[in-house]
Design a protein around this motif. Structure first.
Motif, PDB file in Angstrom:
ATOM      1  N   ALA A  60       0.803  -1.214   0.000  1.00 15.46           N
ATOM      2  CA  ALA A  60       0.000   0.000   0.000  1.00 15.46           C
ATOM      3  C   ALA A  60       0.841   1.273   0.000  1.00 15.46           C
ATOM      4  N   ALA A  61       1.932   1.225   0.759  1.00 17.33           N
ATOM      5  CA  ALA A  61       2.716   2.442   0.879  1.00 17.33           C
ATOM      6  C   ALA A  61       3.868   2.489  -0.127  1.00 17.33           C
ATOM      7  N   MET A  62       4.023   1.439  -0.933  1.00 20.76           N
ATOM      8  CA  MET A  62       5.195   1.347  -1.800  1.00 20.76           C
ATOM      9  C   MET A  62       4.983   2.025  -3.145  1.00 20.76           C
ATOM     10  N   LYS A  63       5.914   2.862  -3.500  1.00 15.36           N
ATOM     11  CA  LYS A  63       5.826   3.539  -4.786  1.00 15.36           C
ATOM     12  C   LYS A  63       7.155   3.380  -5.517  1.00 15.36           C
ATOM     13  N   VAL A  64       7.083   2.833  -6.711  1.00 15.29           N
ATOM     14  CA  VAL A  64       8.301   2.545  -7.471  1.00 15.29           C
ATOM     15  C   VAL A  64       8.319   3.369  -8.746  1.00 15.29           C
ATOM     16  N   LEU A  65       9.467   3.950  -9.049  1.00 19.31           N
ATOM     17  CA  LEU A  65       9.659   4.653 -10.318  1.00 19.31           C
ATOM     18  C   LEU A  65      10.450   3.730 -11.240  1.00 19.31           C
ATOM     19  N   ILE A  66       9.858   3.429 -12.385  1.00 18.11           N
ATOM     20  CA  ILE A  66      10.526   2.571 -13.373  1.00 18.11           C
ATOM     21  C   ILE A  66      11.030   3.480 -14.494  1.00 18.11           C
ATOM     22  N   ILE A  67      12.320   3.396 -14.811  1.00 21.55           N
ATOM     23  CA  ILE A  67      12.848   4.162 -15.940  1.00 21.55           C
ATOM     24  C   ILE A  67      13.373   3.134 -16.937  1.00 21.55           C
ATOM     25  N   GLU A  68      12.611   2.907 -17.983  1.00 20.56           N
ATOM     26  CA  GLU A  68      12.892   1.820 -18.927  1.00 20.56           C
ATOM     27  C   GLU A  68      12.266   2.145 -20.275  1.00 20.56           C
ATOM     28  N   ASP A  69      13.068   2.109 -21.341  1.00 19.57           N
ATOM     29  CA  ASP A  69      12.516   2.452 -22.653  1.00 19.57           C
ATOM     30  C   ASP A  69      11.935   1.247 -23.389  1.00 19.57           C
ATOM     31  N   ASP A  70      12.300   0.051 -22.978  1.00 21.85           N
ATOM     32  CA  ASP A  70      11.771  -1.144 -23.642  1.00 21.85           C
ATOM     33  C   ASP A  70      10.315  -1.350 -23.202  1.00 21.85           C
ATOM     34  N   LEU A  71       9.392  -1.205 -24.191  1.00 21.27           N
ATOM     35  CA  LEU A  71       7.966  -1.238 -23.859  1.00 21.27           C
ATOM     36  C   LEU A  71       7.543  -2.553 -23.224  1.00 21.27           C
ATOM     37  N   ARG A  72       8.083  -3.643 -23.756  1.00 19.11           N
ATOM     38  CA  ARG A  72       7.680  -4.956 -23.263  1.00 19.11           C
ATOM     39  C   ARG A  72       8.123  -5.124 -21.793  1.00 19.11           C
ATOM     40  N   ILE A  73       9.386  -4.754 -21.537  1.00 20.32           N
ATOM     41  CA  ILE A  73       9.919  -4.909 -20.177  1.00 20.32           C
ATOM     42  C   ILE A  73       9.238  -3.924 -19.206  1.00 20.32           C
ATOM     43  N   GLY A  74       9.074  -2.688 -19.640  1.00 20.52           N
ATOM     44  CA  GLY A  74       8.431  -1.678 -18.800  1.00 20.52           C
ATOM     45  C   GLY A  74       7.033  -2.104 -18.388  1.00 20.52           C
ATOM     46  N   ARG A  75       6.288  -2.580 -19.365  1.00 21.73           N
ATOM     47  CA  ARG A  75       4.913  -3.016 -19.103  1.00 21.73           C
ATOM     48  C   ARG A  75       4.900  -4.220 -18.148  1.00 21.73           C
ATOM     49  N   TRP A 110       5.936   4.879 -14.530  1.00 21.51           N
ATOM     50  CA  TRP A 110       6.864   4.417 -15.565  1.00 21.51           C
ATOM     51  C   TRP A 110       7.287   5.568 -16.473  1.00 21.51           C
ATOM     52  N   ALA A 111       8.588   5.792 -16.538  1.00 20.10           N
ATOM     53  CA  ALA A 111       9.155   6.785 -17.454  1.00 20.10           C
ATOM     54  C   ALA A 111       9.890   6.045 -18.559  1.00 20.10           C
ATOM     55  N   GLN A 112       9.750   6.538 -19.798  1.00 24.04           N
ATOM     56  CA  GLN A 112      10.382   5.829 -20.919  1.00 24.04           C
ATOM     57  C   GLN A 112      11.639   6.515 -21.445  1.00 24.04           C
ATOM     58  N   THR A 113      11.946   7.689 -20.911  1.00 22.93           N
ATOM     59  CA  THR A 113      13.194   8.364 -21.304  1.00 22.93           C
ATOM     60  C   THR A 113      13.917   8.840 -20.044  1.00 22.93           C
ATOM     61  N   LEU A 114      15.185   9.198 -20.214  1.00 14.75           N
ATOM     62  CA  LEU A 114      15.982   9.715 -19.103  1.00 14.75           C
ATOM     63  C   LEU A 114      15.352  10.994 -18.541  1.00 14.75           C
ATOM     64  N   GLN A 115      14.998  11.901 -19.465  1.00 16.58           N
ATOM     65  CA  GLN A 115      14.449  13.188 -19.039  1.00 16.58           C
ATOM     66  C   GLN A 115      13.132  13.021 -18.276  1.00 16.58           C
ATOM     67  N   GLU A 116      12.289  12.158 -18.811  1.00 11.83           N
ATOM     68  CA  GLU A 116      11.009  11.912 -18.145  1.00 11.83           C
ATOM     69  C   GLU A 116      11.250  11.331 -16.746  1.00 11.83           C
ATOM     70  N   GLY A 117      12.241  10.453 -16.669  1.00 14.46           N
ATOM     71  CA  GLY A 117      12.594   9.844 -15.384  1.00 14.46           C
ATOM     72  C   GLY A 117      13.028  10.897 -14.380  1.00 14.46           C
TER      73      GLY A 117
END
Ligand code: CA
Length: 237
Positions: free
Chosen positions: A14-29, A44-51
């Motif tokens: 419930a309290a856990m929040k994860v930021l995923i920075i990954e451009d590979d759509l399959r892996i990110g999803r 989920w961020a797909q670019t460095l800047q977005e991350g």
């Protein structure tokens, strides 16, 4: 899943929040879906800047970081957040699972490294371990305005110099630090320190408070002060 396990997993997640920075759509999803299934909030961020943008917009419990991103390297992300003194645990996820990358990443402040391909259960286990480790290290030291208390070694320093405290004084200061800038009543202190097993009519709390005050003053340049709120209690300010 048994109800108790389900509840435990929900409570933890419930309290856990994860930021995923990954451009590979399959892996990110795959990661996002997997984390959501165990009730984690997964952004989920797909670019460095977005991350980087997402990172500074919010607080996360852990970060899953890919190295090869379309607009830069995940190592640049680590360099960026290191300048801001961030202690959010980072797990590097990369196909470039060679020793050099691993060493650079860890030197830049990453906390763990998982090579692709990976199984979701291993990723989850590592993320949980990172959060536990961070929570444990957060709980073992208390700091406020020049006072630093190590709950494991039971050492206290004020303005860098050691402070010698008795067991009770230590417990009282610990309680004040946990409740800094809040007024705590004598009853709350006695319940926390003596577990309610002493006569509230006595002025023992006041006696300990004045001892603590003297020790804080003697310790040197400390901005924190124990203030008495007449008839109410105390406040570490
Ligand atoms: Ca990539």
């Amino acid at each position: 899943m048994r109800a108790a396990t389900q509840l435990a997993s929900w409570l933890e997640g419930a309290a856990m929040k994860v930021l995923i920075i990954e451009d590979d759509l399959r892996i990110g999803r795959f990661i996002q879906k997997g984390l959501q299934e165990v009730s984690y909030a997964a952004v989920w961020a797909q670019t460095l800047q977005e991350g980087i943008d997402l990172f500074y917009e919010d607080t996360y419990d852990t970060i899953v970081l890919d190295i090869g991103l379309p607009d830069g390297s995940g190592l640049d992300f680590l360099r960026d957040i290191q300048q801001h003194d961030e202690d959010t645990p980072v797990l590097i996820l990369s196909a470039r699972n060679d020793v050099e990358d691993r060493i650079i990443g860890l030197n830049l402040g990453a906390d763990d490294y998982l090579g692709k391909p990976f199984g979701f259960s291993e990723l989850l286990a590592r993320l949980r371990a990172l959060t536990r480790r961070r929570n444990a290290s957060q709980q073992t030291t208390l700091e406020y305005k020049g006072i630093r208390m190590d709950l494991l070694s039971r050492k206290v320093t004020a303005d860098g110099g050691p402070m010698e405290l008795s067991q009770r004084e230590f417990a009282i200061l610990e309680y004040l630090l946990q409740n800094k800038q809040r007024i705590v009543t004598r009853t709350q202190i006695s319940e926390a320190v003596w577990e309610g097993s002493y006569d509230l009519e006595t002025n023992i709390v006041s006696v300990y408070m004045s001892k603590l005050r003297q020790k804080l003053r003697a310790a040197g340049r400390v901005d924190a002060e124990i203030r008495s709120q007449r008839g109410v209690g105390y406040c570490l300010e």
